[in-house]
Structure formats: structure tokens, C-alpha cells
Design a protein around this motif. Structure first.
Motif, PDB file in Angstrom:
ATOM      1  N   TRP A  68       0.817  -1.208   0.000  1.00 50.76           N
ATOM      2  CA  TRP A  68       0.000   0.000   0.000  1.00 50.76           C
ATOM      3  C   TRP A  68       0.855   1.265   0.000  1.00 50.76           C
ATOM      4  O   TRP A  68       0.479   2.278  -0.584  1.00 50.76           O
ATOM      5  CB  TRP A  68      -0.951   0.014   1.198  1.00 50.76           C
ATOM      6  CG  TRP A  68      -0.221   0.103   2.509  1.00 50.76           C
ATOM      7  CD1 TRP A  68       0.168  -0.932   3.300  1.00 50.76           C
ATOM      8  CD2 TRP A  68       0.238   1.289   3.156  1.00 50.76           C
ATOM      9  NE1 TRP A  68       0.842  -0.471   4.407  1.00 50.76           N
ATOM     10  CE2 TRP A  68       0.897   0.894   4.342  1.00 50.76           C
ATOM     11  CE3 TRP A  68       0.162   2.641   2.861  1.00 50.76           C
ATOM     12  CZ2 TRP A  68       1.466   1.805   5.213  1.00 50.76           C
ATOM     13  CZ3 TRP A  68       0.741   3.552   3.735  1.00 50.76           C
ATOM     14  CH2 TRP A  68       1.371   3.128   4.899  1.00 50.76           C
ATOM     15  N   HIS A 117      -2.919   7.270   4.882  1.00 48.58           N
ATOM     16  CA  HIS A 117      -2.185   6.834   6.071  1.00 48.58           C
ATOM     17  C   HIS A 117      -1.576   8.028   6.804  1.00 48.58           C
ATOM     18  O   HIS A 117      -1.663   8.135   8.040  1.00 48.58           O
ATOM     19  CB  HIS A 117      -1.090   5.834   5.670  1.00 48.58           C
ATOM     20  CG  HIS A 117      -0.348   5.281   6.827  1.00 48.58           C
ATOM     21  ND1 HIS A 117       0.830   5.834   7.267  1.00 48.58           N
ATOM     22  CD2 HIS A 117      -0.621   4.244   7.646  1.00 48.58           C
ATOM     23  CE1 HIS A 117       1.268   5.145   8.302  1.00 48.58           C
ATOM     24  NE2 HIS A 117       0.405   4.175   8.561  1.00 48.58           N
ATOM     25  N   GLY A 140      -6.816   5.227  -4.848  1.00 47.01           N
ATOM     26  CA  GLY A 140      -5.753   4.342  -4.370  1.00 47.01           C
ATOM     27  C   GLY A 140      -6.071   2.872  -4.583  1.00 47.01           C
ATOM     28  O   GLY A 140      -5.223   2.107  -5.053  1.00 47.01           O
ATOM     29  N   THR A 141      -7.284   2.463  -4.234  1.00 43.51           N
ATOM     30  CA  THR A 141      -7.630   1.049  -4.415  1.00 43.51           C
ATOM     31  C   THR A 141      -7.728   0.690  -5.896  1.00 43.51           C
ATOM     32  O   THR A 141      -7.341  -0.404  -6.288  1.00 43.51           O
ATOM     33  CB  THR A 141      -8.945   0.688  -3.686  1.00 43.51           C
ATOM     34  OG1 THR A 141      -9.978   1.585  -4.071  1.00 43.51           O
ATOM     35  CG2 THR A 141      -8.763   0.723  -2.192  1.00 43.51           C
ATOM     36  N   VAL A 148      -9.306   7.131  -1.349  1.00 41.94           N
ATOM     37  CA  VAL A 148      -9.522   5.687  -1.161  1.00 41.94           C
ATOM     38  C   VAL A 148      -9.859   5.031  -2.502  1.00 41.94           C
ATOM     39  O   VAL A 148      -9.286   4.000  -2.865  1.00 41.94           O
ATOM     40  CB  VAL A 148     -10.634   5.417  -0.128  1.00 41.94           C
ATOM     41  CG1 VAL A 148     -10.974   3.938  -0.063  1.00 41.94           C
ATOM     42  CG2 VAL A 148     -10.218   5.922   1.238  1.00 41.94           C
ATOM     43  N   MET A 197      -2.766   6.110  -1.176  1.00 42.21           N
ATOM     44  CA  MET A 197      -2.796   5.335   0.056  1.00 42.21           C
ATOM     45  C   MET A 197      -1.864   5.943   1.100  1.00 42.21           C
ATOM     46  O   MET A 197      -2.169   5.947   2.292  1.00 42.21           O
ATOM     47  CB  MET A 197      -2.441   3.875  -0.210  1.00 42.21           C
ATOM     48  CG  MET A 197      -3.344   3.195  -1.246  1.00 42.21           C
ATOM     49  SD  MET A 197      -5.102   3.362  -0.889  1.00 42.21           S
ATOM     50  CE  MET A 197      -5.343   1.960   0.162  1.00 42.21           C
TER      51      MET A 197
END
Length: 147
Positions: free
Chosen positions: A4, A14, A56-57, A53, A10
Motif C-alpha cells: 500500500w 495513512h 488508491g484502491t 480511497v 494510500m
């Protein structure tokens, strides 16, 4: 998710959450106003978090060949935690607001009725989009009210 930290979106997620948690923990327990203002600031700052999100995913799925199940499991966990955090932080801000306490929780809430309405909406949407909806059984196990 594996690797990640190799994906910018991501890392942003974080970094934001880690930084916010650290800042909240550094506020003295006796300084409720600073905690409240800081929490409000974080909630505003995170309003576009879902964009990170999703991007990133999507990037991880494409570049690492993640399966739909892996992505779905991650999103389920992340979004469930986010919903819980959102409810708790909104409730805290509501009960500590300067103009007087309010609540984001409805004391007259009927959870069974809420679930029944959601099931009816889901059934209607399935029928509209797919021409079919699987049966949904909502079981009322007794009288449950909040608080």
C-alpha cells in the motif's frame, strides 16, 4: 493491502490519519475546547478522503492485480471503521457544541423499521436495475429502542 505504501493516494490516507491521531492524543484531557476545534478541523479536512480511497484502491487493483474480493474486503473494513469514527465524532461535536447540546442519535429510533425501509429500497433498486430482487427477510427479535 500489500505494498500500500507504494501508492500515493494510500500514503496520503495513512499520513492524514496518523497525523490526526497523534495530534488528538497530544491535546491535554483538560482542554476540551482545543480537542473540539481540532476534531472539527479534521472532519472538514477529511471530507474528500473517499476520493483518495477510490483512486488508491483502483490503482492498486490495476497495478498489483488484486482480486475483487481483496479490494472489497479492504473497502468493507476501511468504510466500516470510517462510519464508526464519523458517528462518534459527530456525536461528540453535537453534545459539546457551544450553543447547547444536541444529538446525532435519534432517541426514538426504531432499528427494525430502519432496516425494513432499507430492505424495501434495496429491493426496489434491484428490480429497477436488474428486473429481479432476491427475497429479503428482516427478523424482529424483540423490542429494541435507543438509548
Amino acid at each position: 493491502l500489500p505494498k500500500w505504501n507504494e501508492f500515493p493516494h494510500m500514503r496520503v490516507i495513512h499520513s492524514l490519519y496518523s497525523d490526526e491521531f497523534r495530534k488528538l492524543r497530544m491535546i491535554p484531557q483538560t482542554d476540551a475546547e482545543t480537542f473540539r476545534v481540532t476534531l472539527q478541523t479534521f472532519k472538514r479536512r477529511n471530507s474528500n478522503m473517499l476520493m483518495h480511497v477510490v483512486r488508491g484502491t483502483r490503482a492498486m487493483k490495476d497495478q498489483l492485480g488484486l482480486s475483487d474480493d481483496e479490494v472489497n474486503d479492504f473497502l468493507d473494513d476501511f468504510l466500516t471503521a470510517r462510519i464508526g469514527t464519523e458517528i462518534l465524532s459527530s456525536q461528540y461535536l453535537a453534545i459539546t457544541r457551544p450553543g447547547g447540546a444536541t444529538s446525532v442519535i435519534d432517541p426514538q429510533c426504531d432499528p427494525v423499521r430502519v432496516v425494513q425501509m432499507a430492505a424495501m429500497d434495496a429491493t426496489r433498486l434491484c428490480k429497477y436495475h436488474y428486473g429481479y430482487a432476491p427475497p429479503v427477510d428482516v427478523v424482529d427479535v424483540g423490542q429494541v429502542r435507543f438509548p
